[in-house]
Motif scaffolding. Structure first.
Motif, PDB file in Angstrom:
ATOM      1  N   VAL A  16     -15.344 -10.783   1.324  1.00  0.00           N
ATOM      2  CA  VAL A  16     -14.346 -11.324   0.440  1.00  0.00           C
ATOM      3  C   VAL A  16     -14.059 -10.299  -0.565  1.00  0.00           C
ATOM      4  CG1 VAL A  16     -13.653 -13.169  -1.120  1.00  0.00           C
ATOM      5  CG2 VAL A  16     -14.917 -14.077   1.218  1.00  0.00           C
ATOM      6  N   GLU A  17     -15.047  -9.792  -1.347  1.00  0.00           N
ATOM      7  CA  GLU A  17     -14.728  -8.851  -2.273  1.00  0.00           C
ATOM      8  C   GLU A  17     -14.266  -7.623  -1.889  1.00  0.00           C
ATOM      9  OE1 GLU A  17     -14.736  -7.655  -6.288  1.00  0.00           O
ATOM     10  OE2 GLU A  17     -15.143  -9.700  -5.383  1.00  0.00           O
ATOM     11  N   ARG A  20     -10.503  -8.379  -1.403  1.00  0.00           N
ATOM     12  CA  ARG A  20      -9.972  -8.212  -2.900  1.00  0.00           C
ATOM     13  C   ARG A  20      -9.657  -6.882  -3.472  1.00  0.00           C
ATOM     14  NH1 ARG A  20     -13.590 -13.433  -5.171  1.00  0.00           N
ATOM     15  NH2 ARG A  20     -12.200 -14.970  -4.282  1.00  0.00           N
ATOM     16  N   GLN A  21     -10.674  -6.082  -3.313  1.00  0.00           N
ATOM     17  CA  GLN A  21     -10.706  -4.811  -3.862  1.00  0.00           C
ATOM     18  C   GLN A  21      -9.750  -3.788  -2.731  1.00  0.00           C
ATOM     19  OE1 GLN A  21     -14.473  -3.364  -3.393  1.00  0.00           O
ATOM     20  NE2 GLN A  21     -15.320  -4.380  -5.570  1.00  0.00           N
ATOM     21  N   LEU A  38      -5.744 -14.421   1.953  1.00  0.00           N
ATOM     22  CA  LEU A  38      -6.367 -13.392   1.087  1.00  0.00           C
ATOM     23  C   LEU A  38      -5.692 -12.031   1.066  1.00  0.00           C
ATOM     24  CD1 LEU A  38     -10.064 -14.034   2.391  1.00  0.00           C
ATOM     25  CD2 LEU A  38      -8.993 -14.903   0.550  1.00  0.00           C
ATOM     26  N   HIS A  40      -2.336 -11.250  -0.317  1.00  0.00           N
ATOM     27  CA  HIS A  40      -1.194 -11.220  -1.135  1.00  0.00           C
ATOM     28  C   HIS A  40      -1.401 -10.041  -1.966  1.00  0.00           C
ATOM     29  CE1 HIS A  40      -0.254 -15.404  -0.409  1.00  0.00           C
ATOM     30  NE2 HIS A  40      -1.512 -15.778  -0.858  1.00  0.00           N
ATOM     31  N   LYS A  42      -0.949  -6.978  -0.873  1.00  0.00           N
ATOM     32  CA  LYS A  42      -1.687  -5.940  -0.307  1.00  0.00           C
ATOM     33  C   LYS A  42      -0.476  -5.256   0.944  1.00  0.00           C
ATOM     34  CE  LYS A  42      -5.702  -7.416  -1.635  1.00  0.00           C
ATOM     35  NZ  LYS A  42      -6.699  -6.958  -2.668  1.00  0.00           N
TER      36      LYS A  42
END
Length: 255
Positions: A16-17, A20-21, A38, A40, A42
């Protein structure tokens, strides 16, 4: 990076991290769809089947341009996933790589690669069936797209004769409708027709279904590329609907 079965609750915190990164997400369109909430803001680059090399090259190129890239893979990226192909592409194209800590694995400026593990399909399937992988097991893909059938057949015979529990990936597709039936025939040469077999379709995802049958009664029409099949060994039993392969504790320590 690995998505596991695909549902959000089965993503690891590190996965998940990493999502996000990431600035750029690259992956097979079906897997991309599983993590859409997850993604958005990107840059998302998706493609269909048989575009694996293109996806890896695109991911490597974007990373070399300075973007933080997540190349997503279902299950575990290191088990029939994209991790190996990334290294293949980097090796073939002369791209030096380092691990996630920046420790260079080759001379020169290196591309940092982190392989993020996930829940592989045979683990997800096993948890739904009970405890069929409690003893030694082998994993074999029935896809002859990259591996000749003669090689697959030899591996099936060896695993069956050695009494491994066997996880079968890619059991049937529209272009390969008969390979599961062929594999079943190979296994029946050294396995009883009464051997328990667990069939799991879309483990831990929408549309999930699973059941336990026997090797003799395994029907190929009920499976597809999103199905994992677990064939028990000589000690595997079915109890109250659960498929269990004993490790041997009770035999040695029970009283």
């Amino acid at each position: 990076m690995s998505l596991g079965p695909g549902a959000a609750e089965h993503l690891t915190p590190r996965a998940v991290e990493a999502l996000r990164q990431a600035e750029v997400i690259v992956g097979y369109k079906t897997y991309i769809g599983l993590i859409e909430p997850l993604l958005h803001e990107k840059t998302v680059l998706s493609s269909g089947m048989r575009k694996e090399i293109d996806r890896c090259r695109e991911a490597v190129q974007r990373a070399l341009e300075g973007f933080r890239v997540a190349l997503v893979s279902g299950g575990d990226a290191g088990i029939y996933g994209m991790a190996g192909l990334v290294f293949d592409v980097c090796q073939a194209e002369g791209v030096a790589v380092s691990d996630g800590s920046g420790q260079a694995k080759d001379s020169g400026e290196a591309l940092a690669i982190e392989v993020i593990p996930g829940v592989p399909a045979f683990n997800a399937a096993a948890s739904l069936l009970g405890a069929p992988l409690m003893h030694d097991f082998a994993s074999i893909s029935l896809s002859d797209h990259l591996t000749p059938w003669k090689v697959i057949e030899r591996r099936l015979m060896a695993a069956a004769e050695a009494d491994f529990v066997i996880a079968l990936y890619n059991p049937r597709s529209a272009t390969r409708p008969d390979l599961l039936d062929q594999a079943r025939s190979v296994l029946l040469r050294s396995r009883s027709g009464k051997t328990p077999v667990g069939v799991v379709h879309k483990a831990m995802r929408e549309g999930q279904r699973y059941w336990v049958t026997t090797l003799r009664n395994l029907v190929s029409a009920d499976v597809d590329m999103q199905t994992v099949i677990l064939v028990g060994n000589s000690q595997t039993y079915v109890w109250n609907g659960w498929m269990v392969t004993p490790r041997g504790y009770l035999e040695k320590y029970g009283s």
